[in-house]
Design an enzyme around this catalytic site. Structure first.
Site, PDB file in Angstrom:
ATOM      1  N   ARG A  45     -10.519  54.826  -9.747  1.00  0.00           N
ATOM      2  CA  ARG A  45     -11.353  54.293  -8.634  1.00  0.00           C
ATOM      3  C   ARG A  45     -12.974  55.076  -8.674  1.00  0.00           C
ATOM      4  O   ARG A  45     -12.592  56.465  -8.933  1.00  0.00           O
ATOM      5  CB  ARG A  45     -10.981  53.633  -7.388  1.00  0.00           C
ATOM      6  CG  ARG A  45     -10.393  55.509  -6.575  1.00  0.00           C
ATOM      7  CD  ARG A  45     -11.096  55.077  -5.606  1.00  0.00           C
ATOM      8  NE  ARG A  45     -11.748  55.298  -5.108  1.00  0.00           N
ATOM      9  CZ  ARG A  45     -11.890  56.330  -4.417  1.00  0.00           C
ATOM     10  NH1 ARG A  45     -11.664  57.686  -5.068  1.00  0.00           N
ATOM     11  NH2 ARG A  45     -13.468  56.887  -4.014  1.00  0.00           N
ATOM     12  N   ASP A 232     -22.871  54.081  -4.509  1.00  0.00           N
ATOM     13  CA  ASP A 232     -22.238  52.251  -5.907  1.00  0.00           C
ATOM     14  C   ASP A 232     -23.398  52.374  -6.717  1.00  0.00           C
ATOM     15  O   ASP A 232     -23.482  52.098  -7.861  1.00  0.00           O
ATOM     16  CB  ASP A 232     -21.167  51.465  -5.492  1.00  0.00           C
ATOM     17  CG  ASP A 232     -20.031  51.825  -4.805  1.00  0.00           C
ATOM     18  OD1 ASP A 232     -19.618  52.478  -4.166  1.00  0.00           O
ATOM     19  OD2 ASP A 232     -19.235  52.196  -6.351  1.00  0.00           O
ATOM     20  N   ASN A 242     -22.498  51.430  -0.478  1.00  0.00           N
ATOM     21  CA  ASN A 242     -21.212  52.379  -0.451  1.00  0.00           C
ATOM     22  C   ASN A 242     -20.182  51.641   0.052  1.00  0.00           C
ATOM     23  O   ASN A 242     -20.240  50.947   0.462  1.00  0.00           O
ATOM     24  CB  ASN A 242     -22.245  53.564  -0.615  1.00  0.00           C
ATOM     25  CG  ASN A 242     -20.738  54.762  -0.560  1.00  0.00           C
ATOM     26  OD1 ASN A 242     -20.238  54.796  -1.209  1.00  0.00           O
ATOM     27  ND2 ASN A 242     -20.249  55.789   0.715  1.00  0.00           N
TER      28      ASN A 242
HETATM   29  O1  MRU Z   1     -13.683  51.173  -4.119  1.00  0.00           O
HETATM   30  P1  MRU Z   1     -13.893  52.705  -4.245  1.00  0.00           P
HETATM   31  O2  MRU Z   1     -12.856  53.602  -4.236  1.00  0.00           O
HETATM   32  O3  MRU Z   1     -14.307  52.794  -6.081  1.00  0.00           O
HETATM   33  O4  MRU Z   1     -15.274  53.222  -3.688  1.00  0.00           O
HETATM   34  C1  MRU Z   1     -15.705  54.350  -3.770  1.00  0.00           C
HETATM   35  C2  MRU Z   1     -17.024  54.293  -3.179  1.00  0.00           C
HETATM   36  O5  MRU Z   1     -17.626  53.537  -2.823  1.00  0.00           O
HETATM   37  C3  MRU Z   1     -17.523  55.839  -3.293  1.00  0.00           C
HETATM   38  O6  MRU Z   1     -18.030  56.235  -2.190  1.00  0.00           O
HETATM   39  C4  MRU Z   1     -18.982  55.288  -4.750  1.00  0.00           C
HETATM   40  O7  MRU Z   1     -18.125  54.671  -5.477  1.00  0.00           O
HETATM   41  C5  MRU Z   1     -19.482  57.530  -5.091  1.00  0.00           C
HETATM   42  S1  MRU Z   1     -18.063  57.927  -5.476  1.00  0.00           S
HETATM   43  C6  MRU Z   1     -18.765  59.371  -6.530  1.00  0.00           C
END
Ligand code: MRU
Length: 338
Positions: A45, A232, A242
């Site tokens: 993730r 994201d 995000n």
């Molecule tokens: O659902 P996730 O854990 O993949 O979400 C991740 C995030 O929102 C992070 O802040 C984002 O991907 C940046 S990681 C460098």
């Protein structure tokens, strides 16, 4: 620092982010279905990490569909679409899949070479973005030791290595600029509690965890000098998607007059989208919210809204920092041409 994801002897090896903090173990994934499952379960993730995993999954597909040196491009493109769709919000996934699919004409080896190039670049670019962000934070906040607030996990686990917002925090801490890092537990899947706490402890950086709803109160109480988060997807107008809970931190930071800095590689920019209203926000299963640690906590049949991400409007963001410096929202290519 070891990489959280790698290509090893014909398969993907990645830190199993579902097992932390109890166990540090590595997954070995050798089929497209295994990679999609790992991405959807959040075993892999974080926007940059799922981009790299997606690119390597296309390489697995291209190798599996090559017979006598001939690659079945139609079969690989079909699997590439499934990989790109595994999670909708982080643009890094579809960006990386598209980049390697473009190499299909060169055969499976060309696809793998491009996927490995994305992996190597990810570490370099995130380190560079973190460096730019650390410089900006020092300019915004001055030389005093800082109390920082972050959300979710943006560290070495969420990327190939080092991290984005957490990478900047690592740099600032290494220079003796950090008194304390506060971070939200990140409900419902606890990327803050399980992963950021683990990474901050590993790095020896002083930290305290907050329940997510305490972040705005910490800002209002003057406990934070700067908020640093990842992203994201960043749109042409500077809106930022995000992890859910980011928006409320941005609102509270604006109210408290605290800088709110987003750190992301350029692969997270999506200037084809005009604004955050165009971003597809992933909704996840109700079971992630109705149970805690395997114990049901809501009455059976309780309705649930479980978005994985939210959108922070550009006006609440002090700066989006990439490896090229501060991103200046300029609108989509269509808007610039009109
Ligand atoms: O659902 P996730 O854990 O993949 O979400 C991740 C995030 O929102 C992070 O802040 C984002 O991907 C940046 S990681 C460098």
């Amino acid at each position: 620092m070891t990489r959280s994801i790698a290509w090893q002897d014909g398969a993907i090896e990645a830190v199993d982010q579902c097992a932390l903090p109890h166990e540090y173990r590595t997954l070995r994934l050798s089929t497209v279905d295994e990679v999609i499952d790992a991405i959807q379960r959040l075993a892999i993730r974080g926007a940059p990490a799922i981009g790299v995993a997606g690119a390597l999954a296309v390489a697995l597909s291209a190798r599996a569909h090559t017979r006598d040196g001939v690659c079945d491009e139609i079969a690989v493109r079909t699997e590439a679409r499934r990989i790109a769709d595994a999670r909708p919000t982080a643009v890094n996934l579809s960006w990386a899949v598209r980049r390697v699919v473009d190499k299909l004409g060169g055969g499976a080896d060309a696809v793998l070479a491009e996927a490995v190039a994305i992996l190597v670049e990810d570490e370099e670019r995130n380190r560079a973005a973190a460096g730019e962000a650390a410089k900006l934070v020092r300019r915004l906040c001055g030389p005093e030791p800082l109390r920082l607030l972050t959300h979710c996990n943006t560290g070495r686990l969420a990327t190939v290595a080092w991290g984005t917002a957490l990478g900047a925090i690592r740099l600032l801490a290494g220079e003796g600029h950090v008194t304390e890092v506060l971070f939200g537990e990140t409900r419902p899947l606890l990327q803050g509690a399980r992963l950021t706490a683990w990474e901050l402890a590993e790095a020896g950086i002083p930290h305290r965890m907050l329940v997510d709803s305490a972040g705005p109160a910490a800002l209002a109480a003057g406990m934070v000098d700067c908020v640093l988060v990842g992203a994201d997807r960043v749109c042409a107008n500077g809106d930022v998607a995000n992890k859910i809970g980011t928006y409320s931190l941005a609102l509270a930071a604006a109210r408290a007059g605290v800088p709110f800095v987003v750190v992301a590689p350029e692969s997270t920019l999506d200037t084809t989208l005009r604004s955050g209203a165009d971003i597809v926000i992933e909704e996840r299963a109700p079971a992630e919210v109705t149970a805690f640690g395997g114990v049901e906590v809501a009455p059976p049949g309780t309705g649930v809204f479980n978005p994985a991400f939210d959108v922070t409007p550009a006006e609440l963001v002090t700066a989006v920092v990439t490896e090229s410096g501060v991103f200046r929202p300029t609108g989509t290519a269509e808007e610039r041409a009109s």
